[in-house]
Write a protein that holds these residues in place. Structure first.
Motif, PDB file in Angstrom:
ATOM      1  N   GLU A  75       6.865  16.521   7.386  1.00 30.87           N
ATOM      2  CA  GLU A  75       6.763  15.021   7.606  1.00 30.87           C
ATOM      3  C   GLU A  75       8.096  14.286   7.541  1.00 30.87           C
ATOM      4  OE1 GLU A  75       4.158  13.299   7.858  1.00 30.87           O
ATOM      5  OE2 GLU A  75       2.411  14.840   7.785  1.00 30.87           O
TER       6      GLU A  75
ATOM      7  N   ASN B 156       8.661  10.965   6.998  1.00 36.33           N
ATOM      8  CA  ASN B 156       8.481   9.930   6.009  1.00 36.33           C
ATOM      9  C   ASN B 156       8.004  10.399   4.607  1.00 36.33           C
ATOM     10  OD1 ASN B 156       8.776   7.368   5.020  1.00 36.33           O
ATOM     11  ND2 ASN B 156       7.055   6.566   6.028  1.00 36.33           N
ATOM     12  N   ARG B 157       8.677  10.250   3.715  1.00 38.89           N
ATOM     13  CA  ARG B 157       8.499  10.578   2.477  1.00 38.89           C
ATOM     14  C   ARG B 157       7.514   9.662   1.428  1.00 38.89           C
ATOM     15  NH1 ARG B 157      13.858   9.677   2.883  1.00 38.89           N
ATOM     16  NH2 ARG B 157      14.773   7.986   1.404  1.00 38.89           N
TER      17      ARG B 157
ATOM     18  N   GLN C  52       4.488  18.828   3.508  1.00 38.83           N
ATOM     19  CA  GLN C  52       5.429  17.751   3.397  1.00 38.83           C
ATOM     20  C   GLN C  52       6.686  18.330   4.094  1.00 38.83           C
ATOM     21  OE1 GLN C  52       4.695  14.633   2.892  1.00 38.83           O
ATOM     22  NE2 GLN C  52       6.625  13.899   2.959  1.00 38.83           N
TER      23      GLN C  52
ATOM     24  N   ARG D 289       5.023  10.144  -1.649  1.00 39.89           N
ATOM     25  CA  ARG D 289       4.361  11.375  -1.366  1.00 39.89           C
ATOM     26  C   ARG D 289       4.640  12.435  -2.278  1.00 39.89           C
ATOM     27  NH1 ARG D 289       1.620  11.044   3.863  1.00 39.89           N
ATOM     28  NH2 ARG D 289       2.712   9.501   5.117  1.00 39.89           N
TER      29      ARG D 289
ATOM     30  N   SER E 255       4.131   7.042   1.771  1.00 37.34           N
ATOM     31  CA  SER E 255       2.886   6.812   2.184  1.00 37.34           C
ATOM     32  C   SER E 255       2.665   5.273   2.675  1.00 37.34           C
ATOM     33  CB  SER E 255       1.694   7.252   1.212  1.00 37.34           C
ATOM     34  OG  SER E 255       1.844   6.878   0.165  1.00 37.34           O
ATOM     35  N   GLY E 256       1.776   4.900   2.991  1.00 33.54           N
ATOM     36  CA  GLY E 256       1.516   3.235   3.762  1.00 33.54           C
ATOM     37  C   GLY E 256       2.527   2.934   4.553  1.00 33.54           C
TER      38      GLY E 256
ATOM     39  N   ASP F 289       0.951  -1.300  -0.061  1.00 35.65           N
ATOM     40  CA  ASP F 289      -0.043   0.034   0.223  1.00 35.65           C
ATOM     41  C   ASP F 289       0.991   1.269   0.121  1.00 35.65           C
ATOM     42  OD1 ASP F 289       0.963   0.048   2.581  1.00 35.65           O
ATOM     43  OD2 ASP F 289      -0.910   0.171   3.451  1.00 35.65           O
ATOM     44  N   SER F 290       1.883   1.285  -0.429  1.00 36.17           N
ATOM     45  CA  SER F 290       2.787   2.377  -0.376  1.00 36.17           C
ATOM     46  C   SER F 290       3.144   3.235  -1.476  1.00 36.17           C
ATOM     47  CB  SER F 290       4.325   1.841   0.205  1.00 36.17           C
ATOM     48  OG  SER F 290       4.346   1.530   1.304  1.00 36.17           O
TER      49      SER F 290
END
Length: 772
Positions: A548, A550-551, A545, A539, A553-554, A535-536
């Motif tokens: 954030e 973590n660059r 961003q 982004r 998603s998932g 599911d990644s």
């Protein structure tokens, strides 16, 4: 009692109708009433009031019921037999009121004969006639050569005879009804017999014809129709339109079923040229917990589809089901399920199913719990891929199930947080190989310990966390399918608030200056490409961003990073209204190490600095909003991405204007979007939208139409072009006709609302503040 407007009308000659008595031009209406009228209305009704009779005339009993009060210029009374009144006769019994020139009251029968021109007023209605018979015992009033006005639905009409058989029920013979203003018979329903029931909120009629400008255009043997907002079983107005996208011209005749106060249904059979008979059904159910909606579409033999797809039988169908439930104590439940028979159904047939995904239809159902300190969600989720050309490797995984839990505990200066997730991923991977063949379970937990410090002048929040992931995989070909990943994380978010007060154009405002520093460090393994991509995704880089760590998603990629974000925001707040008139934000990330973790080649980088990311929001007045965001790369001195939008509407939403521009250099995308609704006259408005793609050097969408409104009816006609999946412009012509107070047909309004921001609010204001 005759209102002042009626006195003026009588002075010039003919007796006024009921509608003319209470009608006032806009200039004569009280300001608070005139302000509620749409600009295309020239006037409105101002109901008179029921008043007591004049003193000095004997009160006549009505068999022990509510007494009849009477007044006149002269009276003759025969004991226990008859009362004769003459000259400016005024009668009242409870809420019933009437006036005329002569009246005879029979004490034995309780019948009162009244000669006109007469006027009868009650709660919510006004009647006029040549002569009348009134029963003081039953309250029934029979008028000849009558006119009437119902104030609630603003429904007026005339009849050869009219009977008011109760406080809320009127029976009309050889009559006409309309919601148009006096002297404006743009449309009318003419029938041999009409019954209006204000208590039930509907009317019925026999041998009915619809007349437009006094010319008959349609005939019904029998119809029922609403006279207020309550629901009533019966046919709705026909819908019609055309499209070059394969569905051709169509005619639909919806039938509404008011089955019970908490559930109903709409059946819409329709004939589509070149395809045949197509039927859509919508059912709605409302319980103490929430609402459920089921929508179905079915065609037994689509001749066009059968000819285009040899071997197919032409049978096509679709289903869409949604449900929402409030279970109490912070718990909610939900469900969404959509399925269609073939990938072309949505473009060929769909008009009412609330399906807006062109590639995958999601099926999802679960429960949620939320409180200030914790949340929980568990659901099952799957998809139907409706494009045959999508490869198996690109189809999404189902979650069977996914369980999410998060919570916060405060202990003095410390704050402990937990984010956790369990997911079982499944996809039919029999035809795939390698890593793409894997299915399995993933457990992820992120415990965090933070020290939040907040004050009026700023904030600081250092935190440490551990991002832990465990996999139990099936059909994993790279070794043991049981493995885990642990990533230590440190974050420190800081911000300061500065403000000053000043004024601009004599308006006091407060300006803030908000610098922010955000540091993030995560020591993730460089090579994570042995982990499947359930599911990644990478982004999109935006201003948000910047904060954030973590660059991706998932949960299948945890990015390594050692970065510092420097950002600055300034706001301008109107001190008179509290509105934020402007906000400007800009920031950049400084990377101290290369980013090595990638998602099969995407996401890694050796750049030391990110592009500048910025946002600008301007609200110089309440009706104007300007938004702009973008990325500017200082290394190449070029704009990487840009999105700008201007939205304007007048206070009454008569004027609408949108201007948008989207640019993405990596995606080779540049589009300009212009939309507007503006009045040409008080009654006619032009509607338009145009989308131009600079990279394709072509128009990719247009919408053009006209809208006509008066206080009696409205009409919309819209011509729309839109780009299909095969990059061809398809065309459809949409109509909508609205007979004020009786509903409308066609679907132009919904398409305009989808295309032009603010149009749905415009429609709500046009029809929400009054019947008009």
């Amino acid at each position: 009692m005759v209102a002042a407007g009626g006195v003026r009308a009588q002075a010039v000659g003919a007796a006024p109708t009921a509608a003319e008595i209470d009608w006032r031009p806009r200039s004569e209406l009280p300001p608070e009433v005139a302000e509620q009228l749409p600009v295309f209305c020239e006037g409105g009704y101002l109901p008179g009031t029921v008043q007591s009779s004049e003193a000095g005339v004997p009160r006549v009993g009505s068999d022990g019921s509510v007494p009849l009060e009477a007044s006149a210029l002269s009276a003759r009374y025969e004991l226990d037999t008859e009362l004769f009144l003459k000259g400016d006769v005024r009668l009242r019994q409870g809420p019933f009121e009437a006036s005329g020139t002569e009246a005879r009251y029979d004490q034995q029968s309780g019948q009162l004969r009244l000669q006109g021109p007469l006027v009868s007023r009650g709660e919510g209605f006004l009647l006029t006639g040549r002569d009348a018979l009134y029963s003081t015992t039953s309250g029934q009033l029979d008028l000849n050569t009558a006119t009437f006005l119902l104030h609630g639905p603003e429904l007026r009409g005339e009849a050869s005879s009219l009977a008011r058989v109760g406080e809320n029920q009127v029976v009309i013979s050889d009559g006409m009804i309309t919601t148009c203003g006096p002297g404006q018979n743009d449309w009318a329903i003419v029938a041999s017999d009409i019954e209006l029931d204000q208590a039930e909120g509907f009317g019925s009629a026999r041998h009915v014809r619809l007349e437009v400008l006094d010319a008959p255009v349609f005939y019904w043997p029998y119809i029922t129709f609403p006279i207020d907002d309550r629901r009533k079983t019966g046919f709705l107005y026909p819908q019609f339109g055309s499209s070059s996208a394969g569905s051709g011209a169509y005619l639909a005749l919806p039938y509404y079923l008011n089955l019970a106060p908490h559930y109903d249904a709409t059946l819409t059979p329709q004939y589509i040229h070149g395809r045949g008979l197509f039927t859509e059904v919508e059912g709605r159910y409302l319980s103490q917990y929430g609402e459920s909606v089921l929508q179905l579409g079915y065609i037994d033999n689509d001749s066009t589809y059968r000819d285009e797809n040899p071997g197919e039988d032409g049978q096509r169908w679709a289903l869409d089901f949604t449900t929402r439930a409030r279970l109490g104590n912070g718990w909610t439940g939900y469900g969404d399920y959509s399925v269609i028979s073939d990938e072309d159904y949505l473009s060929d047939l769909n008009r009412s199913l609330e399906i807006d995904q062109a590639t995958h239809l999601q099926r999802r159902g679960g429960v949620r719990y939320y409180s200030p300190n914790q949340y929980f969600e568990a659901y099952l989720s799957g998809y139907q891929t409706i494009r045959d050309r999508i490869a198996d490797v690109n189809k999404p995984y189902a979650q069977l199930p996914e369980v999410i839990y998060g919570g916060t505990v405060e202990a003095g200066l410390l704050e402990a947080n937990l984010e956790s997730q369990y997911t079982w991923f499944y996809r039919d991977n029999d035809d795939l190989t390698g890593l793409d063949q894997a299915n399995g379970q993933r457990i992820r937990a992120v415990p965090e310990l933070a020290v939040p410090m907040r004050s009026l002048w700023g904030f600081s929040r250092p935190s440490v966390s551990v991002d832990y992931t465990r996999y139990e995989l099936d059909d994993y070909t790279l070794g043991n399918g049981s493995f885990d990943r642990t990533v230590p994380v440190f974050e420190w978010d800081n911000g300061l608030y500065f403000d000053r007060r000043s004024s601009l154009f004599d308006i006091p405002y407060n300006q803030t200056l908000e610098p922010r520093l955000y540091y993030a460090w995560a020591d993730a393994d460089e090579d994570q490409n042995h982990i499947p991509d359930f599911d990644s995704g990478l982004r999109s880089f935006r201003f948000d961003q910047l904060f954030e760590r973590n660059r991706f998603s998932g949960g299948d990629r945890i990015g390594d990073t050692n970065q510092l974000t420097v950002a600055l925001t300034s706001r301008f707040n109107d001190l008179l209204t509290g509105a934020e008139r402007a906000r400007l934000s800009v920031g950049q990330v400084r990377y101290f190490d290369d980013r090595k973790v990638s998602l099969f080649g995407e996401g890694g980088s050796d750049r030391s600095r990110s592009p500048f990311a910025g946002e600008l929001v301007l609200n110089p007045i309440d009706n104007l909003e300007i938004r702009s965001s973008g990325l500017w790369d200082h290394d190449t001195r070029k704009t990487e991405e840009g999105r700008s939008q201007l939205i304007f509407h007048s206070e009454d939403y008569r004027y609408l204007a949108t201007l948008g521009h989207t640019y993405s250099r990596p995606d080779d995308l540049e589009q300009t979007d212009i939309g507007t609704v503006f009045p040409v006259t008080d009654k006619i408005s032009a509607i338009g939208r145009w989308v131009w793609d600079s990279e394709l050097d072509r128009t990719v969408g247009t919408l053009a139409g006209l809208e006509y409104n008066n206080c009696c009816w409205s009409f919309q006609v819209v011509h729309q072009n839109y780009l299909t999946d095969d990059e061809e412009l398809d065309t459809r012509l949409l109509f909508r006709i609205e007979l004020k107070g009786l509903g409308g047909s066609g679907g132009a309004s919904d398409n305009i609302a989808d295309a032009i921001y603010g149009y749905d609010e415009r429609e709500r204001r046009r029809f929400g503040t009054s019947r008009r």
